[in-house]
Design an enzyme around this catalytic site. Structure first.
Site, mmCIF file in Angstrom:
data_model
loop_
_atom_site.group_PDB
_atom_site.id
_atom_site.type_symbol
_atom_site.label_atom_id
_atom_site.label_comp_id
_atom_site.label_asym_id
_atom_site.label_seq_id
_atom_site.Cartn_x
_atom_site.Cartn_y
_atom_site.Cartn_z
ATOM 1 C CG HIS A 1 3.318 4.936 -28.956
ATOM 2 N ND1 HIS A 1 2.823 4.902 -27.679
ATOM 3 C CD2 HIS A 1 4.332 4.041 -28.987
ATOM 4 C CE1 HIS A 1 3.510 4.016 -26.963
ATOM 5 N NE2 HIS A 1 4.435 3.489 -27.736
ATOM 6 C CD GLU B 1 -1.570 7.613 -29.191
ATOM 7 O OE1 GLU B 1 -2.212 7.217 -28.213
ATOM 8 O OE2 GLU B 1 -0.672 6.932 -29.742
ATOM 9 C CB CYS C 1 0.935 5.428 -23.277
ATOM 10 S SG CYS C 1 2.121 6.197 -24.413
ATOM 11 C CB CYS D 1 0.710 9.304 -26.564
ATOM 12 S SG CYS D 1 1.611 8.107 -27.585
#
Length: 155
Positions: free
Chosen positions: A59, A61, A89, A92
């Site tokens: 992801h 992040e 999410c 993260c």
């Protein structure tokens, strides 16, 4: 969660995160981008790469936090701000806590997986040992349009 009067640095930083999201889209990834700013300096950028890297942790992040840690030679980033084009999410958010990020600014709310207020609000969990400022909604329309264009092109 607060929605402040946005500073120009916030707007410029989110525009940089949106540019990273555009890079993700051009790579065939879900268009999410992130940058880390520390002491007014952009120290890292990242965009989704889960598909191309066959990596569920790819992801934006996580990618940006990894790069920031390498830049600072420290996995802790106290006082840094993470700008991301979509609400983080659960995974993260865990990484944000571990990195000791001081502030998270995100664009679009994620009604399916957002963990900072939309689906869950892990920022208020007593189980987590770190607190950080959260500001959502900056340039949300631009982020949502990018996501909509991406997903409509896939249908």
């Amino acid at each position: 969660m607060t929605t402040p009067n946005w500073l120009q640095q916030d707007i410029d930083s989110m525009r940089a995160a949106l540019a990273a999201a555009e890079m993700a889209a051009s790579d065939g990834e879900i268009p999410v981008g992130a940058i880390v700013v520390d002491n007014g300096e952009m120290i890292a950028t990242g965009h989704n790469c889960s598909i191309s890297g066959n990596d569920p942790s790819g992801h934006a992040e996580i990618v940006a936090l990894r790069a920031a840690g390498k830049t600072r030679q420290n996995y802790r980033l106290p006082g840094a701000t993470l700008y991301v084009t979509l609400e983080p999410c659960v995974m993260c958010t865990g990484a944000i806590v571990q990195a000791r990020i001081g502030r998270v600014v995100f664009a679009a709310y994620d009604k399916k997986a957002g963990a900072l207020g939309s689906v869950e609000d892990l920022s208020s969990s007593r189980a987590l040992n770190h607190r950080f400022e959260i500001n959502g909604g900056l340039l949300a329309d631009e982020s949502q349009q990018l996501l909509k264009r991406f997903f409509s092109s896939r249908r």
